[in-house]
Design a protein around this motif. Structure first.
Motif, PDB file in Angstrom:
ATOM      1  N   UNK A  37       0.844  -1.211   0.000  1.00 49.53           N
ATOM      2  CA  UNK A  37       0.000   0.000   0.000  1.00 49.53           C
ATOM      3  C   UNK A  37       0.876   1.257   0.000  1.00 49.53           C
ATOM      4  N   UNK A  38       1.950   1.233   0.811  1.00 52.03           N
ATOM      5  CA  UNK A  38       2.834   2.409   0.882  1.00 52.03           C
ATOM      6  C   UNK A  38       3.431   2.717  -0.480  1.00 52.03           C
ATOM      7  N   UNK A  39       3.910   1.668  -1.151  1.00 52.67           N
ATOM      8  CA  UNK A  39       4.535   1.884  -2.462  1.00 52.67           C
ATOM      9  C   UNK A  39       3.490   2.398  -3.449  1.00 52.67           C
ATOM     10  N   UNK A  40       2.300   1.740  -3.395  1.00 50.19           N
ATOM     11  CA  UNK A  40       1.244   2.165  -4.303  1.00 50.19           C
ATOM     12  C   UNK A  40       0.904   3.634  -4.054  1.00 50.19           C
ATOM     13  N   UNK A  41       0.824   4.004  -2.781  1.00 50.90           N
ATOM     14  CA  UNK A  41       0.498   5.386  -2.441  1.00 50.90           C
ATOM     15  C   UNK A  41       1.536   6.340  -3.014  1.00 50.90           C
ATOM     16  N   UNK A  42       2.797   5.951  -2.864  1.00 54.71           N
ATOM     17  CA  UNK A  42       3.870   6.822  -3.343  1.00 54.71           C
ATOM     18  C   UNK A  42       3.735   7.099  -4.827  1.00 54.71           C
ATOM     19  N   UNK A  43       3.258   6.103  -5.563  1.00 54.53           N
ATOM     20  CA  UNK A  43       3.229   6.287  -7.015  1.00 54.53           C
ATOM     21  C   UNK A  43       1.885   6.748  -7.560  1.00 54.53           C
ATOM     22  N   UNK A  87      -0.285  16.327  -2.860  1.00 52.32           N
ATOM     23  CA  UNK A  87      -0.845  17.332  -1.950  1.00 52.32           C
ATOM     24  C   UNK A  87       0.321  18.029  -1.263  1.00 52.32           C
ATOM     25  N   UNK A  88       0.531  19.284  -1.609  1.00 49.21           N
ATOM     26  CA  UNK A  88       1.654  20.073  -1.079  1.00 49.21           C
ATOM     27  C   UNK A  88       2.976  19.326  -1.222  1.00 49.21           C
ATOM     28  N   UNK A  89       3.189  18.700  -2.340  1.00 48.37           N
ATOM     29  CA  UNK A  89       4.475  18.070  -2.605  1.00 48.37           C
ATOM     30  C   UNK A  89       4.608  16.663  -2.074  1.00 48.37           C
ATOM     31  N   UNK A  90       3.634  16.205  -1.277  1.00 43.53           N
ATOM     32  CA  UNK A  90       3.792  14.854  -0.776  1.00 43.53           C
ATOM     33  C   UNK A  90       2.719  13.937  -1.379  1.00 43.53           C
ATOM     34  N   UNK A  91       3.121  12.716  -1.607  1.00 43.00           N
ATOM     35  CA  UNK A  91       2.194  11.734  -2.177  1.00 43.00           C
ATOM     36  C   UNK A  91       1.872  10.711  -1.107  1.00 43.00           C
ATOM     37  N   UNK A  92       1.130  11.118  -0.099  1.00 39.84           N
ATOM     38  CA  UNK A  92       0.960  10.220   1.028  1.00 39.84           C
ATOM     39  C   UNK A  92      -0.500   9.982   1.372  1.00 39.84           C
ATOM     40  N   UNK A  93      -1.382  10.548   0.601  1.00 47.32           N
ATOM     41  CA  UNK A  93      -2.802  10.434   0.946  1.00 47.32           C
ATOM     42  C   UNK A  93      -3.530   9.520  -0.028  1.00 47.32           C
ATOM     43  N   UNK A  94      -4.356   8.644   0.568  1.00 53.06           N
ATOM     44  CA  UNK A  94      -5.236   7.813  -0.252  1.00 53.06           C
ATOM     45  C   UNK A  94      -6.651   8.302  -0.032  1.00 53.06           C
ATOM     46  N   UNK A 115       9.949   3.572   1.739  1.00 47.46           N
ATOM     47  CA  UNK A 115       8.677   3.822   1.058  1.00 47.46           C
ATOM     48  C   UNK A 115       8.141   5.204   1.393  1.00 47.46           C
ATOM     49  N   UNK A 116       8.240   5.563   2.675  1.00 45.56           N
ATOM     50  CA  UNK A 116       7.653   6.843   3.100  1.00 45.56           C
ATOM     51  C   UNK A 116       8.485   8.016   2.568  1.00 45.56           C
ATOM     52  N   UNK A 117       9.813   7.816   2.479  1.00 48.41           N
ATOM     53  CA  UNK A 117      10.643   8.857   1.869  1.00 48.41           C
ATOM     54  C   UNK A 117      10.244   9.039   0.406  1.00 48.41           C
ATOM     55  N   UNK A 118       9.904   7.917  -0.232  1.00 51.27           N
ATOM     56  CA  UNK A 118       9.398   7.981  -1.613  1.00 51.27           C
ATOM     57  C   UNK A 118       8.151   8.859  -1.685  1.00 51.27           C
ATOM     58  N   UNK A 119       7.344   8.781  -0.643  1.00 52.10           N
ATOM     59  CA  UNK A 119       6.132   9.593  -0.605  1.00 52.10           C
ATOM     60  C   UNK A 119       6.426  11.049  -0.297  1.00 52.10           C
ATOM     61  N   UNK A 120       7.691  11.329  -0.005  1.00 53.79           N
ATOM     62  CA  UNK A 120       8.114  12.690   0.340  1.00 53.79           C
ATOM     63  C   UNK A 120       7.551  13.140   1.681  1.00 53.79           C
ATOM     64  N   UNK A 121       7.525  12.226   2.634  1.00 59.04           N
ATOM     65  CA  UNK A 121       7.051  12.545   3.982  1.00 59.04           C
ATOM     66  C   UNK A 121       8.177  12.250   4.966  1.00 59.04           C
ATOM     67  N   UNK A 122       9.288  12.961   4.809  1.00 58.78           N
ATOM     68  CA  UNK A 122      10.483  12.665   5.589  1.00 58.78           C
ATOM     69  C   UNK A 122      10.202  12.608   7.089  1.00 58.78           C
ATOM     70  N   UNK A 123       9.354  13.522   7.552  1.00 56.50           N
ATOM     71  CA  UNK A 123       9.045  13.582   8.987  1.00 56.50           C
ATOM     72  C   UNK A 123       8.500  12.272   9.500  1.00 56.50           C
ATOM     73  N   UNK A 178       8.820   9.406   8.214  1.00 52.06           N
ATOM     74  CA  UNK A 178       9.816   8.337   8.068  1.00 52.06           C
ATOM     75  C   UNK A 178      10.753   8.295   9.262  1.00 52.06           C
ATOM     76  N   UNK A 179      11.071   9.480   9.788  1.00 52.17           N
ATOM     77  CA  UNK A 179      12.023   9.533  10.903  1.00 52.17           C
ATOM     78  C   UNK A 179      11.522   8.771  12.121  1.00 52.17           C
ATOM     79  N   UNK A 180      10.175   8.677  12.241  1.00 50.96           N
ATOM     80  CA  UNK A 180       9.583   8.023  13.406  1.00 50.96           C
ATOM     81  C   UNK A 180      10.169   6.622  13.606  1.00 50.96           C
ATOM     82  N   UNK A 181      10.397   5.929  12.491  1.00 53.97           N
ATOM     83  CA  UNK A 181      10.836   4.535  12.587  1.00 53.97           C
ATOM     84  C   UNK A 181      12.193   4.382  13.261  1.00 53.97           C
ATOM     85  N   UNK A 182      13.012   5.440  13.208  1.00 56.27           N
ATOM     86  CA  UNK A 182      14.324   5.350  13.833  1.00 56.27           C
ATOM     87  C   UNK A 182      14.200   5.211  15.344  1.00 56.27           C
ATOM     88  N   UNK A 183      13.015   5.587  15.876  1.00 54.97           N
ATOM     89  CA  UNK A 183      12.831   5.460  17.325  1.00 54.97           C
ATOM     90  C   UNK A 183      12.846   3.974  17.742  1.00 54.97           C
TER      91      UNK A 183
END
Lengths: 493, 679
Positions: free
Chosen positions: A97-103, A108-115, A166-174, A176-181
């Motif tokens: 789903x994440x990959x599909x969303x990215x493509x 929306x404001x530069x990010x491809x993260x909404x379905x 995948x999330x960086x692909x969506x241009x939602x860097x913020x 994506x950073x969550x996962x580093x926690x």
């Protein structure tokens, strides 16, 4: 013998009795507090709009909350074993789903993260956290899996990084950073604490080098000076605590102090020694001494210390370069603003400054419900989503902000306690994932709003307006509650 | 499951981490919210916007209550750039009666922050100013089709009479300098302030007190409502109305008869010092300096060679010529140099030690009153000669100082301080002036003798001359002339109620008044002999190197209980009796007898005839000024010894306005240093 029906009855009674109602209570308080704050952030006392009006953000949020309760309750009814059994398939579907969303999702404001589903838009990234937590828990609960040797890190790190990419692909860097926690989870499950320490050092050095780049001391930038001094201190500390070598630590420490005194006396006499000359004489000399000395002691640990010192210095010099070349200009700006290097209240620093003004103007008890001005008049950006904490700060004052922080702290500590009472690795790892994610969101979101962390657009759990975020955290938390609810039933499964 | 207790301890690290973070954040929040007050203050100024509400400017009435200047709403087409959508430019241009290119240019100027300093995409920006009423009406009808456009209302000045521009003045937008100089901190950019005339001198009364509305403003500058439901708002206080002392009908009459001439008429009510008319010619329509063409018209007026913006009545320093003679008679009598029967010889002039100041035929020897009636030069030259030579004074310097002090007491040499800006002080030399310019001991009575007949170094404004007339009419005192009779709710300013009394006895004034009456009944002013009005007068014919003489008349009427004192000064018009006297007579008659068709038609006829005879007075003068840019410094008796007479301004202790007045060079401000007088 008890009948099957009674058995079922008992089972659900037992389930209800063993659900961690304290956590549920915290959850309910947080989401209701959140919806009220959203209402406060978007309405003024003079407007007669109801909090439950569907045209308002708060009205919509109440719908999301209602549905969350349904979701949460449903999750409690699902057999806990299903979560474990389907952890990998859920993860795999989520990745797709994440990959599909990215493509395929709209821009929306530069990010491809909404379905988009009709009138409702959802952000898959918010749900991917749960999937990743499940997959990670599943991995660790695999029979015989233990973090031992670097090869064993490949799969868990892979599980964490896959959604990040995948999330960086969506241009939602913020997001994506969550996962580093989740590094906290690895740490709890056996990763060397040294990694955390190294990370802490890296962040500290990075901040110090950037923040104090402006002034010179001994002919070198203040930041570099401080970091190199830290490196020396860290060498001594590591020798004493990590290598447990009193002699080496003492000798190196005395050597450093002697050199520093000598330099100071020389400077009093008018002979000024360049900082680089000083540090790059003293530190290499100490390292050579250690390399010679290590044959008498724990070889590996002293070698680690030496390597750590060298890497620290290399890292320090590359920090500036990385900052200038690897980060995008707006990211550099956000870091500069948070570190107080740059103050551009009308431009780049506008948002954070307005956010500080809103919170700062709240005082001890705030301006009163719906009496805030800064947030409602759009001085604060995203006042009902990422910057929702401003409204609390402005209208409820320090009382409100500390209440929210204490509530979150209680929830996180509760989740850690839940984690530690699990009998299964699956349960424990999943619980730690929940705790880590909450820690990250709280740290970054509040830190950003009060201006000590660079602006990273991630929501405040349960508070920020939006169905995806609320549902994502609800699912994350209620799966934990379901897993936890039967902890007493079985030792293992 | 086997528990690893070593690893379980790590919960303290993770839990500790978040505890530390929360502790740091609490500390930071405590600092932000409780310790630091800075943010609350910023928050207040952030969200409140104070909107100034402008009071209406005071209106201006004449002495009889006729409304002269009033306010009228003006309409501007404004737009909020952010709210403007695609619109039908063709229709818009058609309604505005603009060509597409002009419209685009206006648009460009509006949206260029360099040209439009207040530009913001979210607040109304003016596109077209001062719409006429038809355009306004048509726009109103179709405005709904143009989202983002609006019509804003302003107040502009309107004038009921095409007259008195020099008195009324105008208003203009404040500039940076005004704001800097403004000690009351009243002005903000975009405000209007008086520029000339009473609009400037009574600015503080006319402008009123600004009010304010406190509004709630969002981050984009949009107004969201009133703060505290408007309870903290302050209502503006309207400016005070002015009542001028000017009789607007007399003013119009004066401007009419001055058409085609260069000069001034000043009429004063002697008892009160109220100026009844203050005519300067050429003048202009005050409405020219209102509205969108103000800049263009102003530039035109500034570059006009006839200097219509130059108020000759108070700014032009002319040689007073023979109208100066009464002052001399007064001084000689007060100083005991002469009495009413003292006679001096005058055989076609004052002839003394090789110096001759010419005169015209009349009986000789002659005493004061006949000398005033015939405007004899000889009498006054001898008088000054004997005064400066008199041994009662320590020396020449002190004799001259006594003379000068009388002149200053009579309102010469310094500004009278009329309530209008940029008054000239004229010029009365003192002993120091001659000591510096000719040299100590090198000058004597004969060197400066031309001052006795109002020539030489003497400079006076028509206002000063009229003031002398008023002083004689009052038999010995004057009240500072002023054009504002009263300010509503304030009354009259104190400085315009105080008497100024030269230290000269009333009886001498009576003597001079009689002499001036004789001039009308049987002397040079016979043209002003209006039956039943008992006019007293004095002519002046001022020789002038640029061409024809300046024609001057000074007078008052009636002789007993005078109602009006006037000065008429017409540049290059010839003998005083020829032009200034009939003009003065008409003004006196118009004022004392009131409006009548007879006098209006007489005035028109006279004026038309004069225009026919002197069709090209303005052009002629322009040419002459171009041909003789530096003919202003003919050597006089006074400067004959002074070789550095090339620059007429050099060494003169003139103030800035005087220099300005001279540099702008309207005819007549030339410092004529010719001792010959034909009056």
């Amino acid at each position: 013998m008890v009948s099957t029906r009674d058995n079922n009855q008992d089972a659900s009674n037992r389930l209800l009795a063993s659900v961690d109602w304290f956590t549920v209570l915290l959850y309910v308080i947080l989401v209701i507090y959140g919806a009220i704050s959203i209402y406060a952030a978007t309405t003024t006392s003079s407007s007669q709009v109801s909090m439950f009006d569907f045209d308002t953000y708060s009205g919509k949020q109440f719908v999301w909350i209602g549905l969350s309760f349904v979701i949460g309750f449903s999750l409690l009814l699902i057999d806990r074993r299903l979560y474990e059994a389907y952890a990998y398939p859920i993860y795999a579907i989520m990745i797709i789903i994440l990959i599909a969303t990215a493509f395929f999702s709209p821009n929306i404001k530069g990010s491809h993260s909404w379905l988009k589903f009709g009138a409702v838009s959802l952000q898959p990234a918010e749900f991917a956290k749960t999937a990743t937590a499940l997959a990670l828990a599943k991995l660790f609960s695999t029979y015989g899996f233990q973090l031992r040797g670097w090869r064993t890190y490949i799969v868990p790190v892979g599980i964490i990084l896959f959604p990040v990419l995948c999330i960086i692909l969506e241009n939602e860097t913020g997001s994506a950073l969550v996962y580093f926690s989740l590094i906290f989870v690895l740490y709890r499950e056996g990763m060397s604490g040294f990694v955390l320490f190294a990370l802490l050092c890296a962040v500290t050095y990075f901040v110090l080098v950037l923040k104090f780049a402006g002034t010179l001391i001994m002919g070198i930038p203040m930041g570099t000076f401080i970091v190199l001094t830290c490196v020396m201190v860290v060498i001594v500390i590591m020798l004493l605590i990590y290598c447990r070598s009193l002699i080496l630590g003492r000798n190196v420490a005395l050597g450093y102090i002697a050199c520093a005194l000598l330099t100071w006396i020389l400077s009093l006499m008018g002979i000024h020694i360049n900082g680089y000359v000083f540090f790059f004489t003293v530190i290499p000399l100490s390292l050579i001494y250690l390399l010679i000395g290590m044959f008498h002691d724990d070889l590996n640990k002293v070698l680690t210390t030496v390597i750590f010192a060298v890497v620290s210095i290399i890292f320090m010099f590359s920090a500036n370069f990385a900052f200038n070349h690897a980060l995008k200009p707006h990211q550099q700006n956000r870091i500069n603003i948070a570190l107080g290097i740059e103050e551009d209240l009308k431009g780049k620093g506008y948002n954070v400054n307005q956010s500080k003004i809103a919170i700062g103007s709240g005082g001890l008890t705030g301006k009163g419900f719906l009496e805030g001005t800064q947030t409602k008049l759009n001085y604060v950006p995203e006042q009902h989503t990422d910057f929702i904490f401003c409204t609390i700060g402005e209208e409820q004052g320090f009382v409100g902000t500390s209440a929210v922080l204490i509530l979150f702290l209680t929830l996180i500590l509760r989740v850690i306690a839940i984690a530690e009472r699990q009998h299964t690795t699956f349960g424990r790892v999943y619980a730690y994932c929940v705790a880590s994610i909450l820690i990250f969101h709280l740290t970054i979101n509040i830190g950003m709003v009060i201006g000590i962390v660079p602006v990273i657009g991630i929501p405040l759990p349960f508070f920020s307006y939006g169905g995806s975020s609320l549902w994502g955290f609800t699912i994350l938390l209620f799966i934990l509650l379901r897993i936890d609810a039967v902890r007493t039933e079985y030792g293992t499964w | 499951m086997r528990k690893d207790y070593n690893l379980e301890k790590r919960k303290f690290v993770i839990g500790g981490f978040i505890v530390v973070i929360v502790a740091i954040y609490l500390f930071k929040l405590f600092d932000l919210q409780i310790l630091d007050d800075k943010y609350s203050e910023i928050a207040v100024s952030n969200a409140r916007s104070t909107k100034i509400t402008h009071p209406s400017r005071g209106q201006i009435y004449d002495r009889n209550g006729n409304l002269v200047v009033y306010n009228e709403p003006a309409y501007d087409l404004v737009l909020v750039p952010k709210d403007v959508q695609e619109f039908d430019t063709t229709t818009m241009c058609k309604i505005l009666q603009l060509k597409r290119e002009d419209f685009d240019l206006l648009w460009k100027n509006m949206s260029d922050p360099k040209k439009n300093k207040n530009y913001s995409a979210t607040t109304p920006q003016p596109l077209v100013q001062n719409l006429d009423s038809t355009t306004y009406g048509r726009l109103q009808e179709i405005l709904y089709r143009f989202p983002g456009f609006d019509i804003s209302q302003r107040i502009i000045r309107r004038y009921n009479y095409i007259a008195a521009a020099n008195i009324l003045g105008d208003i203009r937008e404040v500039n940076a300098e005004d704001i800097e100089r403004d000690t009351d901190n009243y002005y903000i950019p975009g405000d209007y302030t008086g520029d000339l005339g009473v609009e400037k001198s009574y600015e503080k009364y006319l402008r009123g007190v600004k009010g304010k509305e406190i509004l709630i403003r969002d981050a984009r500058g949009k107004i969201k409502g009133r703060y505290n439901d408007g309870k903290d708002d302050v209502q503006p206080i309207a400016g005070k109305d002015l009542q001028l002392s000017i009789d607007i009908d007399l003013q119009c009459f004066g401007e009419k008869i001055m058409r085609g001439k260069r000069g001034a008429i000043v009429a004063i009510e002697p008892k009160t010092g109220e100026v009844l008319a203050l005519v300067t010619s050429p003048s202009y329509d005050p409405a020219l300096l209102v509205g969108k063409d103000r800049g263009k018209n102003y530039a035109k007026l500034v570059s006009d060679p006839n200097k219509p913006l130059f108020d000759r009545a108070i700014m032009a320093a002319y040689p007073p010529g023979s109208t100066f003679k009464p002052t001399q008679g007064l001084i000689f009598m007060q100083e005991g140099i002469t009495n009413l029967s003292t006679s001096y010889p005058c055989y076609r002039g004052y002839i003394n030690k090789g110096l001759k100041v010419g005169c015209h035929g009349h009986g000789s020897p002659i005493s004061l009153q006949p000398a005033l009636a015939t405007s004899c030069n000889g009498y006054f030259c001898w008088g000054l000669y004997y005064m400066l030579k008199n041994h009662k004074y320590e020396n020449l310097d002190s004799a001259f100082t006594v003379w000068k002090n009388y002149m200053v007491e009579m309102g010469y040499g310094y500004k009278l301080n009329i309530d209008l800006p940029a008054e000239s002080r004229g010029f009365i030399p003192n002993a120091k002036f001659y000591n510096e310019h000719i040299g100590e001991g090198k000058w004597g009575a004969n060197t400066v003798i031309s001052i006795a007949i109002g020539q030489g170094e003497i400079m006076a404004t028509p206002l000063q001359i009229a003031n002398l007339s008023a002083t004689i009419a009052n038999r010995g005192y004057y009240i500072t002339p002023h054009v504002v009779k009263q300010i509503r709710d304030v009354g009259i300013l104190k400085e315009y109620t105080q008497k100024h009394q030269p230290s000269i006895n009333r009886e001498y004034y009576e003597n001079v008044a009689t002499g001036m009456r004789m001039a009308v009944t049987g002397g040079t002013c016979r043209g002003a002999n209006l039956p039943g009005l008992e006019v007293c007068g004095k002519t002046g014919t001022v020789q002038n190197p640029h061409g024809r003489d300046h024609s001057v008349f000074m007078g008052f009427a009636p002789k007993e209980d005078p109602k009006i004192a006037i000065c008429v000064y017409v540049e290059n018009a010839g003998f005083g009796a020829q032009v200034a006297v009939p003009l003065g007579a008409m003004v006196l008659e118009r004022y004392l007898r009131g409006e009548s068709e007879e006098i209006e038609s007489r005035a028109s006829k006279w004026s038309d005839r004069w225009l026919e005879e002197n069709p090209s007075v303005f052009e002629e003068e322009e040419v002459q000024q171009q041909l003789n840019p530096d003919t202003t410094a003919k050597p006089s008796a006074a400067t004959a010894h002074n070789q550095s007479s090339g620059n007429p301004l050099k060494g003169l202790p003139l103030n800035r306005e005087q220099q300005q007045a001279i540099l702008t060079r309207p005819i007549g401000t030339i410092i004529t240093r010719n001792g010959f007088n034909k009056g």
